[in-house]
Write an enzyme that holds these catalytic residues in place. Structure first.
Site, PDB file in Angstrom:
ATOM      1  N   LYS A  22       6.812  -9.171   9.339  1.00  0.00           N
ATOM      2  CA  LYS A  22       7.013  -7.776   8.913  1.00  0.00           C
ATOM      3  C   LYS A  22       5.682  -7.039   8.823  1.00  0.00           C
ATOM      4  CE  LYS A  22       7.549  -6.874   4.303  1.00  0.00           C
ATOM      5  NZ  LYS A  22       6.632  -5.883   3.724  1.00  0.00           N
ATOM      6  N   ASN A  23       4.714  -7.634   8.104  1.00  0.00           N
ATOM      7  CA  ASN A  23       3.478  -6.908   7.830  1.00  0.00           C
ATOM      8  C   ASN A  23       2.541  -6.826   9.033  1.00  0.00           C
ATOM      9  OD1 ASN A  23       4.425  -6.333   5.334  1.00  0.00           O
ATOM     10  ND2 ASN A  23       3.147  -7.810   4.240  1.00  0.00           N
ATOM     11  N   ARG A  92       6.052   2.085   1.191  1.00  0.00           N
ATOM     12  CA  ARG A  92       4.657   2.518   1.047  1.00  0.00           C
ATOM     13  C   ARG A  92       3.865   2.385   2.329  1.00  0.00           C
ATOM     14  NH1 ARG A  92       2.023   2.879  -3.474  1.00  0.00           N
ATOM     15  NH2 ARG A  92       0.245   2.278  -2.217  1.00  0.00           N
ATOM     16  N   CYS A 116       4.138   1.787  -7.394  1.00  0.00           N
ATOM     17  CA  CYS A 116       5.391   1.067  -7.163  1.00  0.00           C
ATOM     18  C   CYS A 116       5.514   0.000  -8.230  1.00  0.00           C
ATOM     19  CB  CYS A 116       5.471   0.511  -5.748  1.00  0.00           C
ATOM     20  SG  CYS A 116       4.675  -1.056  -5.516  1.00  0.00           S
ATOM     21  N   ARG A 121      -1.384   0.991  -6.988  1.00  0.00           N
ATOM     22  CA  ARG A 121      -1.609   0.974  -5.551  1.00  0.00           C
ATOM     23  C   ARG A 121      -2.159   2.294  -4.995  1.00  0.00           C
ATOM     24  NH1 ARG A 121       3.244  -2.336  -2.794  1.00  0.00           N
ATOM     25  NH2 ARG A 121       1.650  -2.682  -1.231  1.00  0.00           N
ATOM     26  N   PRO A 122      -3.378   2.672  -5.387  1.00  0.00           N
ATOM     27  CA  PRO A 122      -3.972   3.894  -4.860  1.00  0.00           C
ATOM     28  C   PRO A 122      -4.342   3.748  -3.372  1.00  0.00           C
ATOM     29  CG  PRO A 122      -5.579   2.685  -6.170  1.00  0.00           C
ATOM     30  CD  PRO A 122      -4.275   1.947  -6.300  1.00  0.00           C
ATOM     31  N   ASP A 124      -7.261   5.428  -2.225  1.00  0.00           N
ATOM     32  CA  ASP A 124      -8.589   6.056  -2.189  1.00  0.00           C
ATOM     33  C   ASP A 124      -9.478   5.474  -1.077  1.00  0.00           C
ATOM     34  OD1 ASP A 124      -8.327   3.805  -4.143  1.00  0.00           O
ATOM     35  OD2 ASP A 124     -10.509   3.941  -4.131  1.00  0.00           O
ATOM     36  N   GLN A 125      -9.351   4.184  -0.802  1.00  0.00           N
ATOM     37  CA  GLN A 125     -10.224   3.565   0.218  1.00  0.00           C
ATOM     38  C   GLN A 125      -9.873   4.069   1.622  1.00  0.00           C
ATOM     39  OE1 GLN A 125     -12.862   1.483  -0.701  1.00  0.00           O
ATOM     40  NE2 GLN A 125     -12.192   2.175  -2.707  1.00  0.00           N
ATOM     41  N   ILE A 332      -4.483  -9.572  -7.603  1.00  0.00           N
ATOM     42  CA  ILE A 332      -4.392  -8.471  -6.631  1.00  0.00           C
ATOM     43  C   ILE A 332      -3.644  -7.269  -7.210  1.00  0.00           C
ATOM     44  CG2 ILE A 332      -3.671  -7.803  -4.288  1.00  0.00           C
ATOM     45  CD1 ILE A 332      -5.782  -9.975  -4.251  1.00  0.00           C
ATOM     46  N   ARG A 402      14.544  -5.880   2.852  1.00  0.00           N
ATOM     47  CA  ARG A 402      13.313  -5.249   3.363  1.00  0.00           C
ATOM     48  C   ARG A 402      12.447  -6.269   4.088  1.00  0.00           C
ATOM     49  NH1 ARG A 402       9.728  -2.276  -0.639  1.00  0.00           N
ATOM     50  NH2 ARG A 402       8.663  -2.220   1.337  1.00  0.00           N
TER      51      ARG A 402
HETATM   52  N1  EPU Z   1      -6.385  -0.771  -3.467  1.00  0.00           N
HETATM   53  C1  EPU Z   1      -7.160   0.218  -4.000  1.00  0.00           C
HETATM   54  N2  EPU Z   1      -7.455   1.307  -3.223  1.00  0.00           N
HETATM   55  C2  EPU Z   1      -6.995   1.447  -1.957  1.00  0.00           C
HETATM   56  C3  EPU Z   1      -6.200   0.419  -1.423  1.00  0.00           C
HETATM   57  C4  EPU Z   1      -5.914  -0.692  -2.190  1.00  0.00           C
HETATM   58  O1  EPU Z   1      -7.586   0.148  -5.145  1.00  0.00           O
HETATM   59  O2  EPU Z   1      -7.289   2.464  -1.315  1.00  0.00           O
HETATM   60  C5  EPU Z   1      -6.078  -1.969  -4.267  1.00  0.00           C
HETATM   61  C6  EPU Z   1      -4.593  -2.164  -4.531  1.00  0.00           C
HETATM   62  O3  EPU Z   1      -4.133  -1.386  -5.621  1.00  0.00           O
HETATM   63  C7  EPU Z   1      -4.510  -3.656  -4.778  1.00  0.00           C
HETATM   64  C8  EPU Z   1      -5.581  -4.212  -3.815  1.00  0.00           C
HETATM   65  O4  EPU Z   1      -6.424  -3.108  -3.516  1.00  0.00           O
HETATM   66  O5  EPU Z   1      -4.885  -3.931  -6.095  1.00  0.00           O
HETATM   67  C9  EPU Z   1      -5.057  -4.791  -2.523  1.00  0.00           C
HETATM   68  O6  EPU Z   1      -4.093  -3.920  -1.960  1.00  0.00           O
HETATM   69  P1  EPU Z   1      -3.899  -3.750  -0.413  1.00  0.00           P
HETATM   70  O7  EPU Z   1      -4.300  -2.374  -0.019  1.00  0.00           O
HETATM   71  O8  EPU Z   1      -4.509  -4.879   0.335  1.00  0.00           O
HETATM   72  O9  EPU Z   1      -2.300  -3.845  -0.288  1.00  0.00           O
HETATM   73  P2  EPU Z   1      -1.419  -3.081   0.775  1.00  0.00           P
HETATM   74  O10 EPU Z   1      -2.176  -2.914   2.024  1.00  0.00           O
HETATM   75  O11 EPU Z   1      -0.798  -1.890   0.149  1.00  0.00           O
HETATM   76  C10 EPU Z   1      -0.429  -5.235   1.897  1.00  0.00           C
HETATM   77  C11 EPU Z   1       0.932  -5.808   2.149  1.00  0.00           C
HETATM   78  C12 EPU Z   1       1.537  -6.279   0.823  1.00  0.00           C
HETATM   79  C13 EPU Z   1       0.604  -7.336   0.241  1.00  0.00           C
HETATM   80  C14 EPU Z   1      -0.817  -6.763   0.077  1.00  0.00           C
HETATM   81  C15 EPU Z   1      -1.831  -7.780  -0.405  1.00  0.00           C
HETATM   82  C16 EPU Z   1       1.659  -4.563   4.099  1.00  0.00           C
HETATM   83  C17 EPU Z   1       2.579  -3.551   4.681  1.00  0.00           C
HETATM   84  N3  EPU Z   1       1.763  -4.772   2.772  1.00  0.00           N
HETATM   85  O12 EPU Z   1      -0.243  -4.144   0.993  1.00  0.00           O
HETATM   86  O13 EPU Z   1       2.785  -6.862   1.141  1.00  0.00           O
HETATM   87  O14 EPU Z   1       1.076  -7.747  -1.017  1.00  0.00           O
HETATM   88  O15 EPU Z   1      -1.269  -6.231   1.342  1.00  0.00           O
HETATM   89  O16 EPU Z   1      -1.879  -8.853   0.453  1.00  0.00           O
HETATM   90  O17 EPU Z   1       0.883  -5.178   4.812  1.00  0.00           O
HETATM   91  C18 EPU Z   1       4.995  -7.586   0.714  1.00  0.00           C
HETATM   92  O18 EPU Z   1       5.112  -7.841   1.930  1.00  0.00           O
HETATM   93  O19 EPU Z   1       5.848  -7.959  -0.141  1.00  0.00           O
HETATM   94  C19 EPU Z   1       3.837  -6.816   0.252  1.00  0.00           C
HETATM   95  C20 EPU Z   1       3.819  -6.179  -0.925  1.00  0.00           C
END
Ligand code: EPU
Length: 426
Positions: A22-23, A92, A116, A121-122, A124-125, A332, A402
């Protein structure tokens, strides 16, 4: 809303085929926005998140046909670079259209995903990186409005250092950089296999991505204004594979996973072996078996190659059956223990202290009506249901839909009694 009813207590036995990831599929579908040609994705799982992404791409003006395991995407007659709240709130990962849209069309309006169940889950990056590439970003009425340099021009290569590794943040900037002028360097990147897979696709499309899957990436954008279409089969879903591995171990089963990539699950495999589970790899098949008691093992989630947060709920459930105490720490996401109160209702002994769960193994779990508001938490409750001999009803199955393709069929083939109940909460 549908529920899943489980009558457990039977060891899972047999073979299960692992679906595409999926991801990996979600960012790759969004990468089709970088091209006007007709792209074909194979080994795409049949999941609600894939349908949501297809709906989003159609809204943006693409022609999309979903005939799992194949998805075809081509340019439509119009382009509307806008991702509305109605679609983003369902998933998201919709934020993954931001990078490709602004790189290809010079502008994008994407609803802010908001928090969520598992955390704030901001993004900002993502935004900081796009700004470094010359984007002007405005936040207006819940939307991110991004515009290329000089009122919608081409992005320029930049050096971006992520404050923390973010999976979709890294992916968004990779796609933006693939059409930017010059070279982009991304530092402190997420190293997940799905990020590496996106790098492979962008290279197939004609961008030059070097270092995907490591913490530093160099990307040279294509000067042609768009990338080439592609034909690609998605890698196996390591989290689906890990979930069936835990289910096999929890039920004292003997299950062979077909088409699983053990290399992407190294830490989970080590931890499960420490717990007393036998795991043997035979080519692209992985055999998981448990014949003795489970030993307690501590885990702390961290970005890849560490222990995946997406396996924390399932592993915690497994530790509920171990002889002794284990400590599970989540680093995380700030709120990813929603499965704990539900597991407690099934007889698990777990104490929560901030981001740490202390689990005391128990001899027996009980059936109950349970529900979770997150995909992986729901998976852990299904596994608990497979363990107890009593009947368990896991509500709000749409979370499972999902991310787990035909879960009741797959478990049924492994000998479990699992039934979908339509409109169980009505
Ligand atoms: N974060 C920030 N700022 C940002 C982006 C992220 O502070 O701009 C923080 C997040 O709040 C979190 C950490 O960085 O604390 C890591 O988040 P990340 O951005 O890596 O998560 P994501 O990209 O939103 C993806 C997967 C998630 C998985 C996470 C961590 C996809 C579509 N989603 O989410 O998958 O848990 O990486 O590995 O790739 C799932 O499949 O059930 C799922 C939630």
């Amino acid at each position: 809303m549908d529920a899943i009813r489980i009558k457990g207590g039977v060891p899972l036995k047999g073979t299960v085929r692992i679906s595409g990831a999926k991801n990996a599929a979600l960012p790759i579908l969004c990468a089709t926005l970088l091209s006007d040609g007709a792209s074909k994705l194979r080994n795409v799982p049949k999941l609600r998140d894939i349908d949501t992404t297809a709906a989003l791409l159609r809204f943006l003006g693409r022609d999309v046909s979903v005939d799992a395991p194949e998805v075809h995407v081509a340019a439509g007659s119009t382009v509307r670079p806008e991702a509305p709240y109605e679609l983003v709130k369902q998933m998201r990962a919709s934020v993954l259209v931001l990078g490709p849209l602004v790189a290809r069309f010079g502008r994008a309006k994407v609803s802010l995903p908001g928090g969520c169940q598992i955390g704030a889950r901001p993004i900002d990056q993502h935004l900081k990186g796009l700004e470094a590439m010359g984007c002007t970003i405005r936040l207006e009425r819940g939307y991110v409005i991004a515009e290329g340099p000089n009122g919608g021009g081409r992005l320029k290569g930049a050096e971006v250092v992520f404050d923390l590794p973010t999976v979709t943040g890294t992916e968004n900037l990779m796609m933006a950089a693939a059409l930017a002028k010059g070279r982009t360097t991304l530092v402190n990147c997420a190293r997940e296999p799905e990020v590496e897979e996106l790098g492979r696709i962008l290279n197939k499309m004609g961008a030059e991505v070097d270092g995907a899957g490591t913490d530093v990436m160099h990307i040279r954008g294509s000067d042609r204004g768009e990338l080439a279409p592609f034909d690609h089969a998605i890698i196996p879903d390591r989290i689906e594979a890990g979930t069936y591995m835990v289910a096999a171990a929890a039920t004292m089963g003997d299950v062979t996973l077909e088409g699983a990539e053990l290399r992407d699950l190294e830490v989970l495999v080590v931890k499960m072996r420490q717990a007393g589970v036998e795991i043997a790899s035979e080519g692209m098949n992985v055999r998981v078996r448990r014949t003795g008691p489970l030993k307690p093992v501590n885990v702390t989630t961290s970005p890849h190659p560490g222990f995946p947060t997406d396996m924390q709920a399932q592993f915690l459930m497994l530790m509920c059956l171990a002889k002794g105490e284990s400590v599970i720490s989540e680093t995380i996401f700030e709120n990813r223990f929603m499965h704990v109160p539900e597991l407690q209702r099934m007889g698990a002994t777990v104490a929560l202290r901030g981001n740490t769960a202390v689990v005391q193994g128990v001899d027996k779990l009980y059936g109950a009506s349970v529900m979770a508001t997150d995909l992986r938490a729901s998976a852990s409750l299904v596994i608990a249901g497979l363990v107890t001999e009593e009947e368990t009803e896991v509500r709000r199955v749409y979370h499972l839909d999902r991310g787990y393709e035909r879960i009741e069929d797959k478990l049924g083939r492994l000998g479990a009694t699992v039934q979908r109940v339509k409109n169980a909460e009505a």
